[in-house]
Motif scaffolding. Structure first.
Motif, mmCIF file in Angstrom:
data_model
loop_
_atom_site.group_PDB
_atom_site.id
_atom_site.type_symbol
_atom_site.label_atom_id
_atom_site.label_comp_id
_atom_site.label_asym_id
_atom_site.label_seq_id
_atom_site.Cartn_x
_atom_site.Cartn_y
_atom_site.Cartn_z
ATOM 1 N N ASN A 130 0.066 10.312 5.047
ATOM 2 C CA ASN A 130 -0.212 10.300 6.519
ATOM 3 C C ASN A 130 -0.219 8.913 7.136
ATOM 4 N N GLU A 131 -0.341 8.643 8.526
ATOM 5 C CA GLU A 131 0.048 7.569 8.991
ATOM 6 C C GLU A 131 -1.281 6.410 8.714
ATOM 7 N N GLN A 132 -2.267 6.912 8.212
ATOM 8 C CA GLN A 132 -3.535 5.992 7.793
ATOM 9 C C GLN A 132 -3.016 5.228 6.607
ATOM 10 N N LEU A 133 -2.546 5.926 5.625
ATOM 11 C CA LEU A 133 -2.076 5.139 4.371
ATOM 12 C C LEU A 133 -0.938 4.127 4.721
ATOM 13 N N TRP A 134 0.037 4.500 5.530
ATOM 14 C CA TRP A 134 1.124 3.728 5.830
ATOM 15 C C TRP A 134 0.718 2.584 7.037
ATOM 16 N N ARG A 135 -0.479 2.720 7.687
ATOM 17 C CA ARG A 135 -0.847 1.768 8.476
ATOM 18 C C ARG A 135 -1.763 0.750 7.646
ATOM 19 N N GLU A 136 -2.359 1.267 6.621
ATOM 20 C CA GLU A 136 -3.077 0.275 5.793
ATOM 21 C C GLU A 136 -2.240 -0.589 4.851
ATOM 22 N N GLU A 137 -1.051 -0.206 4.510
ATOM 23 C CA GLU A 137 -0.371 -0.528 3.435
ATOM 24 C C GLU A 137 0.784 -1.409 4.440
ATOM 25 N N PHE A 138 0.993 -1.142 5.410
ATOM 26 C CA PHE A 138 2.018 -2.243 6.037
ATOM 27 C C PHE A 138 2.102 -3.645 5.971
ATOM 28 N N GLY A 139 0.720 -3.976 6.124
ATOM 29 C CA GLY A 139 0.493 -5.411 5.837
ATOM 30 C C GLY A 139 0.986 -6.151 4.746
ATOM 31 N N GLU A 140 0.624 -5.476 3.676
ATOM 32 C CA GLU A 140 0.859 -6.094 2.531
ATOM 33 C C GLU A 140 2.133 -6.227 2.121
ATOM 34 N N ALA A 141 2.825 -5.068 2.523
ATOM 35 C CA ALA A 141 4.476 -4.743 2.205
ATOM 36 C C ALA A 141 5.104 -5.782 2.860
ATOM 37 N N TYR A 142 4.979 -6.002 4.317
ATOM 38 C CA TYR A 142 5.279 -7.078 4.946
ATOM 39 C C TYR A 142 5.449 -8.208 4.427
ATOM 40 N N GLU A 143 4.010 -8.696 3.975
ATOM 41 C CA GLU A 143 3.868 -10.030 3.285
ATOM 42 C C GLU A 143 4.804 -10.248 2.105
ATOM 43 N N TRP A 144 4.891 -9.148 1.244
ATOM 44 C CA TRP A 144 5.495 -9.397 -0.176
ATOM 45 C C TRP A 144 7.118 -9.419 0.299
ATOM 46 N N LEU A 145 7.325 -8.565 1.210
ATOM 47 C CA LEU A 145 8.892 -8.583 1.382
ATOM 48 C C LEU A 145 9.373 -9.889 2.204
ATOM 49 N N PHE A 146 8.678 -10.419 3.142
ATOM 50 C CA PHE A 146 9.164 -11.163 4.064
ATOM 51 C C PHE A 146 8.723 -12.657 3.737
ATOM 52 N N LEU A 147 7.443 -12.839 3.216
ATOM 53 C CA LEU A 147 6.759 -14.030 3.407
ATOM 54 C C LEU A 147 6.659 -14.658 1.933
ATOM 55 N N GLU A 148 6.877 -14.046 0.765
ATOM 56 C CA GLU A 148 6.738 -14.419 -0.591
ATOM 57 C C GLU A 148 8.116 -14.875 -0.774
ATOM 58 N N ASP A 149 8.480 -16.122 -0.526
ATOM 59 C CA ASP A 149 9.742 -16.865 -1.056
ATOM 60 C C ASP A 149 10.865 -15.724 -0.702
ATOM 61 N N PRO A 150 11.048 -15.476 0.708
ATOM 62 C CA PRO A 150 12.233 -14.717 0.636
ATOM 63 C C PRO A 150 13.683 -15.358 0.603
ATOM 64 N N TYR A 151 13.602 -16.528 0.491
ATOM 65 C CA TYR A 151 14.774 -17.536 0.522
ATOM 66 C C TYR A 151 15.177 -17.477 -1.160
ATOM 67 N N ASN A 152 14.448 -17.126 -2.055
ATOM 68 C CA ASN A 152 14.689 -17.537 -3.567
ATOM 69 C C ASN A 152 14.450 -16.166 -4.069
ATOM 70 N N ILE A 153 15.228 -15.087 -3.901
ATOM 71 C CA ILE A 153 14.957 -13.934 -4.573
ATOM 72 C C ILE A 153 15.415 -14.230 -6.188
ATOM 73 N N PHE A 154 14.533 -13.973 -6.767
ATOM 74 C CA PHE A 154 14.750 -13.938 -8.436
ATOM 75 C C PHE A 154 16.114 -13.387 -8.731
ATOM 76 N N SER A 155 16.816 -13.989 -9.433
ATOM 77 C CA SER A 155 18.366 -13.408 -10.027
ATOM 78 C C SER A 155 18.214 -13.644 -11.297
ATOM 79 N N TYR A 156 19.047 -12.830 -12.039
ATOM 80 C CA TYR A 156 19.340 -12.929 -13.610
ATOM 81 C C TYR A 156 20.278 -13.912 -14.087
#
Length: 466
Positions: A358-384
């Motif tokens: 439901n939307e409650q789960l997605w609402r509660e998890e959106f912020g953490e997902a955004y931070e992990w995707l966009f704010l945790e060093d998005p310019y230096n994605i780990f590469s093999y």
């Protein structure tokens, strides 16, 4: 004998007292009610038929819709505009429980219809920096139109910066409770709070779902029972039509590392598909409660497409959504690892204990997902590492690690072997030149994931039938 007569009298009196007539009058209807639409009553009194012409409310002398009903006992009911797609809703345009009435308790019943579920409510909650970019944005791939929302960062008009962009599905549910199906994600509130905390926030493009077309548009492959299968056209719409328009008319960072796609349920499925197919366009993907069950082709597609560029996947679901969701998500993570998209930095699997679909789960998890995707060093994605120090070889029912180049290390090395559907079939640690005896029954092409503390690599291994 006297007791029997009294009992019969009381029962008869009770039934008579619960029988009667009632006039139901609608004193107020939503302002967005289409004037050409009839209003119907549907309930236990007519088998819950939402569009029975015998139960249309007609205007009285005051211009209010009304209907006269006769019956006994209690009834439950709702008002519709002719179908369950057009049923009344609560003040936010969301689900409204059944109404109830007991005959004999009143002659007239004055009621208010607060909203229609398909038209939304009146309790608008969208922030001031959320706008409707277009009520009818053309989708040439389908020859249809769609409402497009935009969340603009609070400082968009005061600075000349260019911004990352997040494309999201089910736009009705992202910003405004009045248009949401069962509550909003509060994307705008979450990002505005991040902005107040000094964090960077993106432009968010919200694409309304197509209602009856939602299943078709959000599924790349059909389901034998539910149909669908037009997801590739929807992906083309975003990549070939919508994104070029957004990039032309708004100050965006157009490169893939600043561009993400996110959705839930079927929206999670199509977000995964879009990110995998268009790795040159999207570097970030938020996959919430994904409907991987819809068609197993998603696993073969992921494996066969392979890793074409560095990617970040945030895959999230709750334990109380379905009996198979967690297993399906884990299988997809294994598949991503098998093609070289893996490691804690590239794939984040979040399993929420007790989380429901439901939307409650997605609402509660959106912020953490955004931070992990966009704010945790998005310019230096780990590469093999391109300089792989060891390789895996098959011989006589065993796998062996051999050193490449001038590698002098002996390990230990962490070795995982994946089938092409992403299933993990072997997980062990070995040293160099130490053979691994394989489980019986393995044959065909597998992916070996080999790593130590400093690097990780993926390699195809062919195991002949034995």
């Amino acid at each position: 004998m006297k007791k029997t007569i009294i009992s019969v009298f009381l029962i008869t009196f009770s039934l008579i007292s619960l029988a009667g007539n009632v006039t139901i009058i609608i004193t107020e209807i939503p302002a967005n009610t289409p004037p050409e639409d009839n209003i119907y009553i549907a309930g236990t009194i007519n088998g819950w038929a939402p569009g029975n012409p015998g139960y249309i409310l007609n205007e009285n002398l005051q211009g209010n819709p009304q209907i006269n009903l006769e019956g006994t006992g209690s009834i439950e009911f709702k008002f519709t505009r002719g179908s369950w797609d057009n049923v009344e809703g609560n003040e936010n345009g969301q689900f409204l429980p059944n109404r109830s009435f007991t005959f004999g308790t009143a002659d007239t019943l004055d009621l208010t219809i607060l909203s229609w579920e398909d038209l939304g409510g009146n309790n608008h909650t969208a922030a001031d920096n959320v706008i409707i970019m277009d009520e009818d944005f053309y989708m040439p791939q389908f020859d249809r139109y769609r409402r497009i929302w935009l969340y603009l960062p609070p400082n968009y008009d005061s600075v000349g910066d260019h911004f990352s962009v997040l494309y999201m599905h089910d736009g009705q549910n992202l910003f405004d409770a009045a248009t949401s199906f069962a509550g909003e994600w509060e994307v705008d509130e979450t990002l505005n709070q991040f902005y107040e905390e000094g964090k960077e926030v993106p432009i968010v493009v919200g694409i309304d779902n197509g209602g009856a077309d939602r299943i078709d548009e959000y599924t790349p492959w059909p389901h034998p029972q539910y149909g669908g299968g037009d997801g590739d056209l929807y992906a083309q719409f975003i990549v070939e039509t919508l994104k070029p328009y957004i990039d032309e008319h708004y100050r965006t960072n157009t490169d893939r590392i600043h561009t993400g796609v996110m959705g839930s349920s079927l929206g999670g499925l199509i977000s995964h598909y879009i990110a995998m197919k268009y790795q040159d366009v999207f570097g970030l993907s938020g996959v919430f409660s994904p409907s991987y069950w819809f068609n197993d082709s998603v696993y073969d597609f992921t494996f066969n497409t392979g890793k074409q560029d560095e990617m970040k996947f945030y895959i999230m679901g709750g334990t109380d959504e379905s009996p198979t969701l967690v297993q399906e998500m884990e299988m997809m993570v294994d598949t991503l690892y098998a093609i070289g998209i893996g490691g804690d930095y590239m794939v984040n699997l979040e399993i929420v204990s007790g989380g429901q679909h439901n939307e409650q789960l997605w609402r509660e998890e959106f912020g953490e997902a955004y931070e992990w995707l966009f704010l945790e060093d998005p310019y230096n994605i780990f590469s093999y590492s391109p300089d792989i120090p060891v390789s895996m070889y098959y011989h006589n029912g065993k796998l062996t690690l051999k050193a490449n180049h001038n590698n002098q290390g002996i390990g230990p090395y962490h070795v995982q072997l994946f089938a092409i559907n992403g299933q993990l079939v072997l997980d062990t640690e070995i040293t160099r030149d130490e053979p691994i005896t394989l489980p019986s029954g393995l044959s065909g092409i597998y992916i070996a994931r080999i790593g130590d503390e400093t690097y990780v690599s993926g390699q195809k291994v062919f195991i002949p039938g034995r």
